[in-house]
Write a protein that holds these residues in place. Structure first.
Motif, PDB file in Angstrom:
ATOM      1  N   GLY A 143      47.354 -66.985  20.177  1.00  0.00           N
ATOM      2  CA  GLY A 143      48.508 -66.439  20.896  1.00  0.00           C
ATOM      3  C   GLY A 143      48.172 -65.125  21.569  1.00  0.00           C
ATOM      4  N   ARG A 144      47.495 -64.238  20.846  1.00  0.00           N
ATOM      5  CA  ARG A 144      47.148 -62.943  21.429  1.00  0.00           C
ATOM      6  C   ARG A 144      46.174 -63.122  22.587  1.00  0.00           C
ATOM      7  NH1 ARG A 144      44.803 -58.236  17.621  1.00  0.00           N
ATOM      8  NH2 ARG A 144      42.989 -59.634  17.558  1.00  0.00           N
ATOM      9  N   ALA A 145      45.227 -64.042  22.431  1.00  0.00           N
ATOM     10  CA  ALA A 145      44.268 -64.295  23.505  1.00  0.00           C
ATOM     11  C   ALA A 145      44.966 -64.771  24.774  1.00  0.00           C
ATOM     12  CB  ALA A 145      43.233 -65.329  23.052  1.00  0.00           C
ATOM     13  N   THR A 146      45.980 -65.610  24.619  1.00  0.00           N
ATOM     14  CA  THR A 146      46.728 -66.099  25.772  1.00  0.00           C
ATOM     15  C   THR A 146      47.372 -64.948  26.528  1.00  0.00           C
ATOM     16  OG1 THR A 146      47.202 -68.169  24.598  1.00  0.00           O
ATOM     17  CG2 THR A 146      48.566 -67.666  26.515  1.00  0.00           C
ATOM     18  N   SER A 147      47.960 -64.016  25.788  1.00  0.00           N
ATOM     19  CA  SER A 147      48.571 -62.857  26.442  1.00  0.00           C
ATOM     20  C   SER A 147      47.513 -61.917  27.014  1.00  0.00           C
ATOM     21  CB  SER A 147      49.483 -62.120  25.454  1.00  0.00           C
ATOM     22  OG  SER A 147      50.700 -62.816  25.293  1.00  0.00           O
ATOM     23  N   TYR A 148      46.381 -61.797  26.337  1.00  0.00           N
ATOM     24  CA  TYR A 148      45.298 -60.983  26.891  1.00  0.00           C
ATOM     25  C   TYR A 148      44.850 -61.537  28.252  1.00  0.00           C
ATOM     26  CZ  TYR A 148      44.229 -57.938  22.868  1.00  0.00           C
ATOM     27  OH  TYR A 148      44.263 -56.971  21.894  1.00  0.00           O
ATOM     28  N   LEU A 149      44.757 -62.848  28.351  1.00  0.00           N
ATOM     29  CA  LEU A 149      44.364 -63.444  29.625  1.00  0.00           C
ATOM     30  C   LEU A 149      45.405 -63.146  30.702  1.00  0.00           C
ATOM     31  CD1 LEU A 149      42.916 -66.897  28.498  1.00  0.00           C
ATOM     32  CD2 LEU A 149      41.664 -65.009  29.540  1.00  0.00           C
ATOM     33  N   ALA A 150      46.669 -63.149  30.330  1.00  0.00           N
ATOM     34  CA  ALA A 150      47.727 -62.828  31.293  1.00  0.00           C
ATOM     35  C   ALA A 150      47.651 -61.377  31.731  1.00  0.00           C
ATOM     36  CB  ALA A 150      49.088 -63.116  30.686  1.00  0.00           C
ATOM     37  N   LEU A 151      47.076 -60.535  30.869  1.00  0.00           N
ATOM     38  CA  LEU A 151      46.940 -59.110  31.178  1.00  0.00           C
ATOM     39  C   LEU A 151      45.578 -58.779  31.788  1.00  0.00           C
ATOM     40  CD1 LEU A 151      48.526 -57.729  27.870  1.00  0.00           C
ATOM     41  CD2 LEU A 151      49.545 -57.628  30.159  1.00  0.00           C
ATOM     42  N   ASP A 152      44.841 -59.818  32.207  1.00  0.00           N
ATOM     43  CA  ASP A 152      43.513 -59.633  32.784  1.00  0.00           C
ATOM     44  C   ASP A 152      42.533 -58.997  31.807  1.00  0.00           C
ATOM     45  OD1 ASP A 152      43.741 -60.844  35.300  1.00  0.00           O
ATOM     46  OD2 ASP A 152      44.690 -59.067  36.154  1.00  0.00           O
ATOM     47  N   LYS A 153      42.654 -59.333  30.540  1.00  0.00           N
ATOM     48  CA  LYS A 153      41.748 -58.825  29.515  1.00  0.00           C
ATOM     49  C   LYS A 153      40.970 -60.000  28.926  1.00  0.00           C
ATOM     50  CE  LYS A 153      44.533 -54.777  28.293  1.00  0.00           C
ATOM     51  NZ  LYS A 153      45.197 -54.028  27.195  1.00  0.00           N
ATOM     52  N   ALA A 154      40.144 -60.605  29.779  1.00  0.00           N
ATOM     53  CA  ALA A 154      39.419 -61.810  29.372  1.00  0.00           C
ATOM     54  C   ALA A 154      38.420 -61.525  28.262  1.00  0.00           C
ATOM     55  CB  ALA A 154      38.714 -62.434  30.575  1.00  0.00           C
ATOM     56  N   ARG A 155      37.813 -60.351  28.266  1.00  0.00           N
ATOM     57  CA  ARG A 155      36.825 -60.031  27.236  1.00  0.00           C
ATOM     58  C   ARG A 155      37.483 -59.964  25.858  1.00  0.00           C
ATOM     59  NH1 ARG A 155      31.932 -58.931  28.192  1.00  0.00           N
ATOM     60  NH2 ARG A 155      32.391 -58.450  30.384  1.00  0.00           N
ATOM     61  N   GLU A 156      38.652 -59.320  25.798  1.00  0.00           N
ATOM     62  CA  GLU A 156      39.376 -59.253  24.534  1.00  0.00           C
ATOM     63  C   GLU A 156      39.823 -60.639  24.093  1.00  0.00           C
ATOM     64  OE1 GLU A 156      39.745 -57.300  27.104  1.00  0.00           O
ATOM     65  OE2 GLU A 156      40.103 -55.203  26.511  1.00  0.00           O
ATOM     66  N   ALA A 157      40.243 -61.465  25.070  1.00  0.00           N
ATOM     67  CA  ALA A 157      40.652 -62.836  24.751  1.00  0.00           C
ATOM     68  C   ALA A 157      39.491 -63.624  24.170  1.00  0.00           C
ATOM     69  CB  ALA A 157      41.184 -63.523  26.008  1.00  0.00           C
ATOM     70  N   ALA A 158      38.322 -63.499  24.781  1.00  0.00           N
ATOM     71  CA  ALA A 158      37.144 -64.229  24.298  1.00  0.00           C
ATOM     72  C   ALA A 158      36.793 -63.815  22.871  1.00  0.00           C
ATOM     73  CB  ALA A 158      35.967 -63.989  25.233  1.00  0.00           C
ATOM     74  N   ALA A 159      36.890 -62.516  22.583  1.00  0.00           N
ATOM     75  CA  ALA A 159      36.590 -62.037  21.228  1.00  0.00           C
ATOM     76  C   ALA A 159      37.548 -62.650  20.213  1.00  0.00           C
ATOM     77  CB  ALA A 159      36.665 -60.515  21.184  1.00  0.00           C
ATOM     78  N   ASP A 160      38.837 -62.703  20.567  1.00  0.00           N
ATOM     79  CA  ASP A 160      39.819 -63.318  19.667  1.00  0.00           C
ATOM     80  C   ASP A 160      39.518 -64.790  19.451  1.00  0.00           C
ATOM     81  OD1 ASP A 160      41.316 -61.116  19.048  1.00  0.00           O
ATOM     82  OD2 ASP A 160      43.006 -61.603  20.353  1.00  0.00           O
ATOM     83  N   LEU A 161      39.139 -65.466  20.507  1.00  0.00           N
ATOM     84  CA  LEU A 161      38.906 -66.908  20.405  1.00  0.00           C
ATOM     85  C   LEU A 161      37.600 -67.222  19.687  1.00  0.00           C
ATOM     86  CD1 LEU A 161      40.342 -67.676  23.904  1.00  0.00           C
ATOM     87  CD2 LEU A 161      41.294 -68.470  21.721  1.00  0.00           C
ATOM     88  N   ASP A 162      36.618 -66.336  19.794  1.00  0.00           N
ATOM     89  CA  ASP A 162      35.408 -66.486  18.977  1.00  0.00           C
ATOM     90  C   ASP A 162      35.785 -66.465  17.495  1.00  0.00           C
ATOM     91  OD1 ASP A 162      33.729 -66.602  21.169  1.00  0.00           O
ATOM     92  OD2 ASP A 162      33.079 -64.509  21.035  1.00  0.00           O
ATOM     93  N   GLU A 163      36.672 -65.542  17.154  1.00  0.00           N
ATOM     94  CA  GLU A 163      37.126 -65.421  15.765  1.00  0.00           C
ATOM     95  C   GLU A 163      37.981 -66.620  15.362  1.00  0.00           C
ATOM     96  OE1 GLU A 163      39.527 -62.151  12.981  1.00  0.00           O
ATOM     97  OE2 GLU A 163      38.843 -61.609  15.001  1.00  0.00           O
ATOM     98  N   ALA A 164      38.804 -67.089  16.296  1.00  0.00           N
ATOM     99  CA  ALA A 164      39.694 -68.214  15.990  1.00  0.00           C
ATOM    100  C   ALA A 164      38.914 -69.485  15.678  1.00  0.00           C
ATOM    101  CB  ALA A 164      40.653 -68.459  17.161  1.00  0.00           C
ATOM    102  N   VAL A 165      37.864 -69.762  16.452  1.00  0.00           N
ATOM    103  CA  VAL A 165      37.101 -70.999  16.203  1.00  0.00           C
ATOM    104  C   VAL A 165      36.269 -70.895  14.927  1.00  0.00           C
ATOM    105  CG1 VAL A 165      37.071 -71.673  18.634  1.00  0.00           C
ATOM    106  CG2 VAL A 165      35.176 -70.310  17.717  1.00  0.00           C
ATOM    107  N   GLN A 166      35.952 -69.668  14.513  1.00  0.00           N
ATOM    108  CA  GLN A 166      35.281 -69.508  13.223  1.00  0.00           C
ATOM    109  C   GLN A 166      36.265 -69.765  12.083  1.00  0.00           C
ATOM    110  OE1 GLN A 166      33.233 -65.748  12.897  1.00  0.00           O
ATOM    111  NE2 GLN A 166      32.148 -66.032  14.828  1.00  0.00           N
TER     112      GLN A 166
END
Length: 217
Positions: A143-166
């Motif tokens: 959820g946070r990654a989705t909002s990060y992408l909306a805020l043009d924070k793709a790097r932060e989104a990727a970090a969250d999603l790296d953690e999510a898939v782990q």
């Protein structure tokens, strides 16, 4: 507790990413503006792992009655959100968090509503609190990654999603969203790997299939 901010007008930045958000929302099982979500067995019995995320209410002042009331309000909020009554759902989640600032369902549910309304910074704050209270759950990170992408924070989104898939290796939504984050960053190899993993888990995932076609995987 502060009164929720009014629904903002959709500015150019939000409109620019609207199509991407709709794709992500579908992948995550969220309906922007409609709030379709299910936290399953999540509860608020977890011991607080961080400082109070919402209100200035010390943990030792929260009674069993507060916790019970918050659970009831959070459940009511979910039912209202699923029925499309987001204003009433938001009020229920606010009431739950007034009683118990550590109620994960209310934090996550309110974050979903904020996200659906384009209030992404507020959504990030609620997803952050929910994640801090339940770090092994992938949903708040997605959820946070989705909002990060909306805020043009793709790097932060990727970090969250790296953690999510782990945390949840078989979570299709996490892999599909991770593909979009890395696609936004221009890392086609990681994007393709993520989309391929999503398709391996769910072969008919159209979001992942379209993403894979875009990055040439």
């Amino acid at each position: 507790m502060a009164v929720p901010a009014p629904r903002p007008r959709l500015g150019p930045a939000y409109r620019r990413h609207a199509s991407r958000l709709v794709i992500l929302a579908g992948a995550l099982g969220l309906t922007l503006g409609g709030c379709s979500f299910d936290l399953g067995s999540w509860g608020s019995d977890d011991k607080p792992k961080t400082s109070a995320p919402v209100a200035d209410k010390p943990a030792d002042t929260i009674t069993s009655q507060d916790i019970s009331s918050a659970k009831d309000q959070a459940a009511r909020g979910q039912d209202l959100a699923r029925a499309g009554k987001t204003d009433e759902a938001l009020a229920a989640f606010d009431q739950a968090l007034t009683s118990d600032p550590y109620n994960i369902q209310a934090l996550y549910g309110r974050g979903v509503i904020y996200q659906g309304r384009g209030q992404h910074q507020q959504a990030v704050e609620d997803f952050t609190a929910a994640s801090g209270l339940s770090p092994q759950k992938a949903e708040p990170l997605i959820g946070r990654a989705t909002s990060y992408l909306a805020l043009d924070k793709a790097r932060e989104a990727a970090a969250d999603l790296d953690e999510a898939v782990q945390a949840s290796p078989n979570n299709v939504a996490a892999w599909s969203a991770r593909g979009q984050a890395y696609e936004r960053l221009g890392d086609k190899a990681k994007a393709a790997a993520s989309y391929n993993r999503a398709l391996a888990l769910r072969p008919r995932d159209e979001s992942a299939r379209s993403g894979l076609a875009r990055v040439g995987g």
